[in-house]
Design a protein around this motif. Sequence first.
Motif, mmCIF file in Angstrom:
data_model
loop_
_atom_site.group_PDB
_atom_site.id
_atom_site.type_symbol
_atom_site.label_atom_id
_atom_site.label_comp_id
_atom_site.label_asym_id
_atom_site.label_seq_id
_atom_site.Cartn_x
_atom_site.Cartn_y
_atom_site.Cartn_z
ATOM 1 N N ILE A 9 -34.781 51.762 9.568
ATOM 2 C CA ILE A 9 -33.371 51.512 9.296
ATOM 3 C C ILE A 9 -32.981 50.286 10.101
ATOM 4 O O ILE A 9 -33.090 50.282 11.340
ATOM 5 C CB ILE A 9 -32.513 52.732 9.672
ATOM 6 C CG1 ILE A 9 -32.939 53.937 8.832
ATOM 7 C CG2 ILE A 9 -31.022 52.429 9.472
ATOM 8 C CD1 ILE A 9 -32.362 55.264 9.306
ATOM 9 N N ALA A 60 -25.958 56.533 10.132
ATOM 10 C CA ALA A 60 -27.243 57.230 10.156
ATOM 11 C C ALA A 60 -27.414 58.144 8.947
ATOM 12 O O ALA A 60 -28.482 58.174 8.319
ATOM 13 C CB ALA A 60 -27.373 58.037 11.448
ATOM 14 N N VAL A 81 -30.502 57.586 6.339
ATOM 15 C CA VAL A 81 -31.520 58.636 6.288
ATOM 16 C C VAL A 81 -31.515 59.307 4.914
ATOM 17 O O VAL A 81 -32.579 59.640 4.361
ATOM 18 C CB VAL A 81 -31.295 59.673 7.408
ATOM 19 C CG1 VAL A 81 -32.209 60.889 7.223
ATOM 20 C CG2 VAL A 81 -31.550 59.044 8.770
ATOM 21 N N TYR A 106 -29.787 59.884 13.709
ATOM 22 C CA TYR A 106 -30.822 59.918 12.673
ATOM 23 C C TYR A 106 -31.417 61.328 12.591
ATOM 24 O O TYR A 106 -31.624 61.868 11.498
ATOM 25 C CB TYR A 106 -31.936 58.922 12.984
ATOM 26 C CG TYR A 106 -31.550 57.469 12.904
ATOM 27 C CD1 TYR A 106 -30.592 57.013 12.005
ATOM 28 C CD2 TYR A 106 -32.161 56.520 13.731
ATOM 29 C CE1 TYR A 106 -30.262 55.668 11.939
ATOM 30 C CE2 TYR A 106 -31.833 55.174 13.667
ATOM 31 C CZ TYR A 106 -30.879 54.754 12.776
ATOM 32 O OH TYR A 106 -30.550 53.429 12.715
ATOM 33 N N PRO A 127 -39.425 62.370 12.557
ATOM 34 C CA PRO A 127 -38.913 61.260 13.364
ATOM 35 C C PRO A 127 -39.890 60.848 14.465
ATOM 36 O O PRO A 127 -40.539 61.690 15.084
ATOM 37 C CB PRO A 127 -37.627 61.830 13.965
ATOM 38 C CG PRO A 127 -37.887 63.300 14.077
ATOM 39 C CD PRO A 127 -38.778 63.652 12.904
#
Length: 407
Positions: free
Chosen positions: A7, A83, A87, A174, A187
């Motif tokens: 991102i 976020a 995502v 996130y 993640p």
Amino acid sequence: MKTVGLIVEYNPLHNGHAYHFQAAREQTGAAAAIAVMSGHFLQRGEPAITNKWARAEMALHLGIDLVLELPFVYAARNAEQFAYGAVSILHATGVVDTLCFGSESGDISWMMPLAKHLAEEPALFQQALRLALSSGTSYPAAYAHAVNVLLAGLPDLRSKVNVSEPNNILGLNYCMALARLQSPIVPVTVQRSKAGYHQPVITDHAIASATAIRRIIRESGDLSDIRPYVPGTTYGILQREKLAGRFPVTWDQFYPYLLAQIITRGPDELAAIFEMGEGLENRVYKQTMQTSAFEQLLHALKTKRYTWNRLQRTLLYILLNLTEDKMKHAGTAPAYIRVLGFTEQGRMLLKQMKETCSLPIITRIGQNRHPMLTLDIRAGEMYAIGLPAAVRDKEKQREFWQSPLQV
């Protein structure tokens, strides 16, 4: 193929970003990379220093295989909404296995457990947040305080958590988005090194923050001064954009249009602007009458309650006449995936996404447009209006004639 999601804003893409990209590939073992990138306006409420097409091109030359646009309704929002939008897009592709982001801590072990607690919006956290905000504390400070209140009952996490740094907060958000979406994406974090997020001073021979690089560009005007801190492809693209009159872009270029919006609308109409609230419209109107430049206006508006970024976002919403009703009409979940560019491997990912993607994929703008896409188009047109007259007319139409870039 194993694919990592990133991102990004790349404002502009620099050597620190290149380091993060390589580390992301190494830590995840990914064979391909997809980036969700902000468009013409960014999370801090400012225009990108160069347009989204140039920045997407930088990303493709770096080695990213597919660049997707983060819609405006998420790109210029607070950390939680920014976020969630980004995502959600990675999740919707159906091909991303991991999400890799930079953080000051470099430690993922506390982020996902804490994110799962926060995703449920516990009453203790919400109460602490409301009390802090009611005392006049800024949202980031109030958020950090509320997290610490929650952590008092989570001793196993308390010693690891650090929510005082911007990338840690963004990373936590996130992870919260992943938890809320119940996404299978894993993640991973890479520790930032050598240059902090907003660090204005350069302390390394090759790594500098985007903030420092933009400061050099603004103060020097000589692109050769940033040459040590950006990849050669970035440098070449910026040279080209400067010669074309499309770079650099700053808030100052939009100030006359912002001024016109504020003066003609007045406090009553300004009150309807998205996230205005709490009488801020009166302060904006009053201070506009007493200032003569964008940064001067920001300094005049700045208080303990309102952060610089929050104020920039509010002024951006005024510039685009983005009201509460228009934002509500745009929707609360991503409605499409818009492709900005791809490599040959990215083409293969797009082919795969035809089977896995849960959202429509847009490569060209047609007649039937979702309200969320309409805001993206408006943002692109406004960005073009800030450019020199020689390129303005063509750039105003670029949302319609520009095909996805192929590298």
